[in-house]
Each structure stands twice: as C-alpha cells, then as structure tokens.
Scaffold this active site. Sequence first.
Site, mmCIF file in Angstrom:
data_model
loop_
_atom_site.group_PDB
_atom_site.id
_atom_site.type_symbol
_atom_site.label_atom_id
_atom_site.label_comp_id
_atom_site.label_asym_id
_atom_site.label_seq_id
_atom_site.Cartn_x
_atom_site.Cartn_y
_atom_site.Cartn_z
ATOM 1 N N ALA A 17 0.823 -1.215 0.000
ATOM 2 C CA ALA A 17 0.000 0.000 0.000
ATOM 3 C C ALA A 17 0.858 1.267 0.000
ATOM 4 C CB ALA A 17 -0.939 -0.021 1.205
ATOM 5 N N ASP A 27 9.969 -6.593 -3.672
ATOM 6 C CA ASP A 27 8.836 -7.147 -2.923
ATOM 7 C C ASP A 27 8.650 -8.576 -3.411
ATOM 8 O OD1 ASP A 27 6.147 -7.837 -1.987
ATOM 9 O OD2 ASP A 27 5.944 -5.712 -1.528
ATOM 10 N N ARG A 71 -6.358 -0.618 -2.076
ATOM 11 C CA ARG A 71 -5.454 0.350 -1.463
ATOM 12 C C ARG A 71 -4.097 0.378 -2.151
ATOM 13 N NH1 ARG A 71 -5.389 -4.419 0.333
ATOM 14 N NH2 ARG A 71 -3.627 -5.335 1.433
ATOM 15 N N LYS A 124 4.234 -8.162 -7.389
ATOM 16 C CA LYS A 124 3.958 -6.758 -7.101
ATOM 17 C C LYS A 124 5.026 -5.829 -7.652
ATOM 18 C CE LYS A 124 1.171 -7.230 -2.899
ATOM 19 N NZ LYS A 124 1.069 -6.900 -1.453
ATOM 20 N N ASP A 137 5.737 -4.060 6.475
ATOM 21 C CA ASP A 137 4.576 -4.267 7.342
ATOM 22 C C ASP A 137 4.916 -4.991 8.629
ATOM 23 O OD1 ASP A 137 5.123 -6.776 6.413
ATOM 24 O OD2 ASP A 137 3.169 -7.126 5.475
ATOM 25 N N ASN A 138 6.204 -5.113 8.960
ATOM 26 C CA ASN A 138 6.543 -5.737 10.245
ATOM 27 C C ASN A 138 7.800 -5.109 10.828
ATOM 28 O OD1 ASN A 138 9.009 -7.786 9.888
ATOM 29 N ND2 ASN A 138 7.792 -7.818 8.008
ATOM 30 N N CYS A 196 -2.679 -21.522 28.647
ATOM 31 C CA CYS A 196 -3.798 -22.119 29.362
ATOM 32 C C CYS A 196 -5.116 -21.432 29.018
ATOM 33 C CB CYS A 196 -3.546 -22.069 30.864
ATOM 34 S SG CYS A 196 -2.305 -23.262 31.401
#
Length: 1016
Positions: free
Chosen positions: A437, A463, A474, A487, A535-536, A591
Amino acid sequence: MTSLAGDTMTLWTRYVIDHDSMRRMGRADVLIAGMRGLGVEIAKNVILAGVRSVTIQDEGVVEWRDLSSQFYLKEADLGQNRALCSEKQLAGLNVYVRVSAWANKLDEDFLSKFQVVVLTNSPLEEQLRVGAFCHSNNIKFIVADTRGLCGQLFCDFGESFEVRDTNGETPVSAMIARISKDNPGIVTCTDEESYRCEFTDGMFVNFSEIQGMTELNSYGPIEIKVRDNYSFSICDTSNFSEYVKGGVATEVKQPEILSFNPLNVALDEAIRDPELVKMTDDGKRQRHQSLHLAFQALHRFTQKYSQIPHTRSQADAEVLVTITKELCRDAEFDQLDEDTVRQLSLVASGDLAPVNAFIGGLAAQEVVKACSGKFTPLRQWLYFDALECLPQEDDGVLSENACAPRDSRYDGQIAVFGSAFQDKLNKQNYFLVGAGAIGCELLKNFALIGLGAGEGGNITVTDMDSIERSNLNRQFLFHSKDIGRLKSEVAAESVKEMNPHMNITAHQNRVCPETEEVYTHSFYSSLDGVAAALDNVDARVYLDQCCVRNKKPMLEGGTLGSKGHTLVVVPHLTKSYGPSTSGGQEAIPICTLKNFPHRIEHTLQWARDQFEGLFKQTAENVNNFLSDPTFVDRTFARGDVEAVEILEGVYRSLGEEWPQNWADCVSWARRQWETLYNNHIRQLLHCFPPDQVTSSGLPFWMGAKRCPHPLTFDSNNTTHMDFIVAAANLYGQIYGITGSRNHADIQSILQGVKVPEFTPKSSVKIAVTDQELKEENEERKEDKVKLEMLKEKLSKHLLKDQSFRMHPQEFEKDDDSNFHMDYIVAASNLRAENYDIPTADRHKSKLIAGRIIPAIATTTAAIAGLMCLELYKLVQGHQKITSYRNTYIYLANQYFVPSQPCVAPTFTVAGRRYSLWDDFLVQGRREGQKEMTLEELLKHIQVKHTRCQHQTLKRHQIPFTLSLTPVFSKSSFITDLVRTATKCEIPDHQQMLEIVPSFEEDEDCQTVPPIRYLLR
C-alpha cells in the site's frame, strides 16, 4: 452498487469501516471538481473506498505543470480536457464505483444530484456560490486547495450532521468480578482484563451474562463514572438482586449531532474562534492563522491581476502581504506572520505531488466521513505547510529565472525548488523495500517528482509477494488483470507509464541476512537513500541496521487503519529506527487458549493453532521423517514433551489416521468434532465441575473463567456441518484425496461413522496457569518411555510407495475456495459456543485470524506524501535537525503530532565522543596488494585515530555471532583470524567484516565504534 458481501475489493476498507457504514457509502454520489493533482488524488482515494458513484469535473485543459502531480495525465494529453483525460484510468480503479466526467460549469441542477461536493483549486467566488447552495440543500461540502508547500481544507456538513461513531475504535469491554448493591452501584472488573485507561467518564455501557443481578442485563445503556483503574460507578442498584458472578460490560457508542457554519460565515468565524482551525502542528498556530487570511488574499490577488503571484517574485510577495494586512484590519487580527505570507507567495505557483498526496488523503477521508457518518469530521478549517522543505539559508536564495517554467513535466516542482534541484532529484539512486500500500503510493510520488528519472538515477524496488484481489482497494497501481503477478514488476510497469523517463529495477527478494549476497556493501554504497514500506517491525529493524552500517538515510512509514506514522533517519544527525522494543501483540497465555478462553480473539487464535497443527505442521513433520534419516534423533533434542507430540503425530498420520478415501476423511472430521467440542469439555468439567471452589472459598468459574458446556453434534446445524465439510476437505488435501462440498453426500457418510465412547478420567490433570503447565511438563517421566517406543515403531515403519509425501497447507486468508477460512470460522465459533462467547462473522474472523493490519487508501496516501516531503530535505542535504519531522496522524479525529527527530545519542570511549553513526572504516585489501595483518590493522587505526589504543579484536560480528577474545598472532591476516575464530568460511559475497574492538583505556565499555573492514 454491487452487493458488498461478495466484493473482495472493499474487504480491507470494511476492516476499518463497518458494514453499515459501507452500505451508507454505497448509496452516496460524490462530485469532485478540479482534476489537477489534488483533485485526482482525492478521486483515487474515494473510488478505492467504495462509494456508489464519483463524477469528476473540470473545464480546464492539460498544461505542462499539471504533469508534476496529476498521475493520470500524459504529455500526449496537453491541451485536452483534464477530466475527460482522467476518466478511464479512474474508472479502472474499482469496477463497483460508477465514474463519469463532466467538462461543463457547475450549475445548481447539476449540483443537486450529489450527496457530497468537493471543490479543489477553485476561486473563492465559486466556493462561496457552491457552498451556499450545498448548505441550504443539505449537501456535504468540502473545499481543498494546495499552493506549493501549503494546503487548505474546509468542511461544511450542514446544520445537523449525525456522527454514529466518533472514533471507529472497537468498543471497550471488560469482564466483571463483582457489583455492589448501592446507590450508585460499583462495578469492579477482573484485573485479568486490563482495560486500564480505556473506560472514561461519560461512556455508556451495556451489561450481559450477569448471574444474580440480572436486571442489569436488560437495563439498556448506562452512563458510567470511572473510580479507578478497575472500577466504575453506574446507576442505583440497591433494589436489584444480589450479584452472584459473571458478566461483561461493553461500551455502547453514542451518536453525536454536529452543526457546521456555511463557508461565508466560517471564513470570519475562524479568526474569532481559533478552535475552528485544526492544527496540523501546534508549534505553527500563528502561522496557520496567518495562512487562513493569506489564502483569502491569494484569491483577491488572482481576481485583481488575473494570475497568481509570479514564482519567486519579491514584488508580488509584498503585494500579497499588503492585501493580507487589509484582511487583518477587517478581521481585527493583529498577529500576522508576514514571513509566512511572503513564503506562500513565492511558492504559490508550485504544484507538488507530496503536498497533494497529504491534503488529498485528508480530504478523501472527510468524504468517507460525510458518506458514512463514521469518525469525527473536520470542524471546520485545516491548514498545513511544509515550508521547512525550502532551501536553507546557507544554500542561497532561489531566483525567478531558476524557478521559471521550462515546458517540462516538472514545472510545478521547479517553481518551488528550482531547476538545479530537479536535476539532483533526477540523478538520485534510491532503494524502496516493499511494493504494498505505502510502496505503491511512494512509487507514484517518485514518478511525479522525477526521483531517479535522469541519467545515472535509478529506483530499485523489491517485494517478494504476488498481487491478491484484496490488495486492489489500497494498492492502486494494481488491477484485476494483474492478480497473481509479482507486485514489484507490476508496480515498476505502472510508474513507467506515469513517467516514461523513470529508471526502475524490480526485484523479488526479501531484504534479510539470506539476501546479503544481493544487497551487498557495494549495493548500498551506490545508493543515495532507502525508503522502507514494510509491514513488520523485524524487517524494519534489519533494514535500519543496514542503513546505519552503510551510513545511508532511511525514510520509514506505516499505517493501521486511519492511523499512520513517518520517521526519517539522517546519518550523523538523528537516532536510527533502533532495535525492536516491542514483541508486537501481547501473547495469549497457553492455558487461556487451551482451556479458559473468554474472548472471540482467544477462540480464533485457538482455531489458527488447530489449523497449523492439523494441516501444516504434522504434514511437514511427516515429510521430514520420510526424507531425513536424522529427523527422529533431531526431534529428541527438542525436549521430551515436544518430541512425543511430534513423533506421535507422525506415527498416527502414517498409520491409523491415514485415510484411504473421501469417506475416511469425513469420518476423521466427525471424530475430530467430537474430541474438540464434547470430549475435551467433558474432561475439563470433570476436573473442574461447575460448582468447584478455590482454596479461598470463591467460585472457580468466575471472572475471566467462563464455565463451558459440551456440544452435541447435529448434522442439521449449519456451523456443525461447516466444520465437517472444511475439516474433511483439508484433511483430504494433505493426503492428496479429492473432497466434496456436497452436503447430502457428506451427511450420508456421517450416518455410518462410529464415534468412540468417551469417559472422563480422574487421572488427568489440567493446568490452570502457564507456570503450572511448565512445572507439569518438567515432571513428566513417562515421556521418555513413550519416546523410545515411538522411535522403535517408526524405525520399523515401511511405506509401499517410497515417493509418498503429504501436502502441508500454508494458511491463505484470501482464497475463499480453499476451505482455510471456512475451517477457522467454524472451529472458532463452535468453541465460542462451548464457552458462551459471542461468535464472530467471517469478516471479523478474517481480520483477527488473518492477523490483518488494516490499511486504507486515505491514510497510505497521506503518509507517503509526508515521507516524500522529508525526501526533499534529504536530497537537498539539510543538516539542521530542526528541519526534519517525524509525524503521527490519526485521520479519524484529525489528530496530528509532528515532532523533531531525536538527536543521535553519543557515548564516550577513550576520551572521545562517538555516536551509532561512527566507525573505523578500513580498506582491508587495496587493489594489487595483500590484505592487512592484525598488526597492520592496529597500526592503521592508531595512526588514523591517534587517541585510540586498541588492545585486541573482540569479535567478528557479521554474519557470525561468536563472542570471544582469542590470542592471535599479529602477523596473521584478518580473514584467517576470522576463519579460525568462527570455524566458518567467509561467504564469497561478503564484502565487509564488522569487528568490535576493545580499548585499553575503556576495557569495560559496552558500546564502542566497530571496525568495518572492507574485503574488496
């Protein structure tokens, strides 16, 4: 508009804007007048957002300066109508939005067709005429304008505009620990649900699932008053029943009615009521109030002289100041910033893509608000400037001739920065990491400003992803015909169409240690800068390290729905992005996932874990076992508990659970259903009955612990069958067996399935906390016996077909035919039913389970615009940190926080000050010479850095992580020392060694400048 339910195109918008809001948008017809750069930016974003129709209007024809920021115009369009030239490309952005062009005047009959009207780059007389008509006819009215480095935005949504959700955030909720019978009643929430600082005074909440004081469950929204971090007061509860346990308090969003002034009133009110001018930078309050009057003065100037001020004309600037002073006297405003007015005049003829991207993103977001009733609209003025982008004093003053038009596609930019700067932009060599984006928006801006578009210039974009349908709303460089293509390749082709002069190279690599043979020291040395559209966090941290190592500036930006941020990293000036300080989303306790879920997020994460374990990890383990003779021994090294789980899965998958046909897959799915939703729950309730109490005498099942109930399979229940169909098909896929969606066929098979009887066991222990689980795992002794048995069984296992391999399923959220999301939704909702947790539809489940970071075109456009404004400063070489801006934006509420970047922190070693940007760069092997010995390296550094008395070399840092201080022969070559210390060969592609020295003066210093030793 086509049904939203079947429209993947709008899916990502719906992650930010709910279904009801999207339906409202689907009934909206929007007019956007003016198809220069700002108008087309707004139109692009609104079309991607998904309204019913967009009509673009412009009476003007294409000029050279339009090409500076209008990405759908070409040189061949010169002299033709701007709207007509833009229609086809805009229509291709979203097939669900009707796009049409209008090349005539805006009369009242035409205006009455729309629910929202946007005017861009229009004269004030037209704004007042159209604004008055819209206000009296309840048509939402927006004015957007940009002049060089300055921008203006105005909204009038009528006398009575309802905002149904002011911020778009997920409603706050908390689980209840107790409620007092009092006036007012006090609600105390469990401390396991940290809602600290989220509930606020005046919020309204609904109650549900309360046992005992059930009157509250049907009471309706109740206003609260916060007492402390975990409690709030409500209404009079003294006459209600006694509270027993349970309950959830959930925020109920309350609509707000807003009233707006018409434009003719708002023009004057903005000076009398500063609250009507939204600050994009609190440090520029006086400047933005001055811009309010200066923009009006520009209209008067244009009306009087039939032109805007000449670029860089000091005489015109003084005329504009005089006109603005007259407006000040009429408005009784005595705080005019004359320098701002002069600077506006000097750049007013400019047309800059980054400024249009920012203002266009904001304006389009206001259109979305006008259509949907979601988020708080602008009330009513907003001004923005990036005048700090102009050349600094030391660079001299730009002349009228330097900024004069040249019949060039960059004329709108040359008018602001001059032709020499344009030449510099054209020669830049930049590396863009990510073509999603933000990457698409950056590439569009790069093409418009001419970054790397000249001789010697280049953009490298990488990419590794392919285009998916959900990208299209987007990532506007991609279209339906591009789905499945890479991309980076499509993005490169698209921007070449925008600017044929672009030099762009497309890669499909991840930027990480494994690709350092591609992105070497030589590669980074050839760059002028790096832009991160990732994005990270981990990828950003790694790229930041590469930039610091190679002393390259980095532009970084990210978005989350209507929120976004930018960061600029400048060598030797600012701090870097730095190491990750956050692990991302807070991990859900094991748990909680296994036995005590209390939110839909927990059941969805559990469903994802089930998917990964059943359909991916086990299949991968089987394949590893079949192909790697050392697999079993390597698995033993992972610890007894994990090894048993892995090897049991392999043994079962190749034995008793190996399906021979489709009926076996259905049978497996049915037994799986019984195990997960009946047997496990019955075992849990056997260990902890509904009336269980703790050692303190309190109910075990209270607060965040919901008491579950087992489910009984019903083939007529849709969710039950959804699980069977998805699970059976996925199970068949991993074994290469063709499945079916035929419910009648599957129900017929189910009738013959025998489900084993289950009896809960008293010997089973269930851990209540993760610590208990860890301790139990450490104490388990039977696993060693199991492991030896499994090893023996697997060693005797023979396959008839030695070439057999399973087919692990890689989770893919966007393919509706692959059963992945079918399984997740059904599995999660059945577990939610077990625990009486409200279920989630496919849309919400996809957002959470797919770990989607919502992105919308408006925010990405604005963020990319801000990043490119910082790019202007980097290319000019600004050396004052006060010039740069890191920015946080929140378009839902027009919240803007620009800040000066932090100065790079320094540290002292051996009496000298250093920062993270400092190192000792050494050419280890000059052409035609042998490489350095350790003795030569130490002498070289001592001569070059005379105060540094280096004792020895501590470690070779990249790519190895060995840390030791061996005693080496000073006559040894550096590369030989590295091989000896690491017991590894230096990869052929490695061009630099990073060596961390220690200093005799500061042996204990933890932070020291590294030696960067170039091998070639």
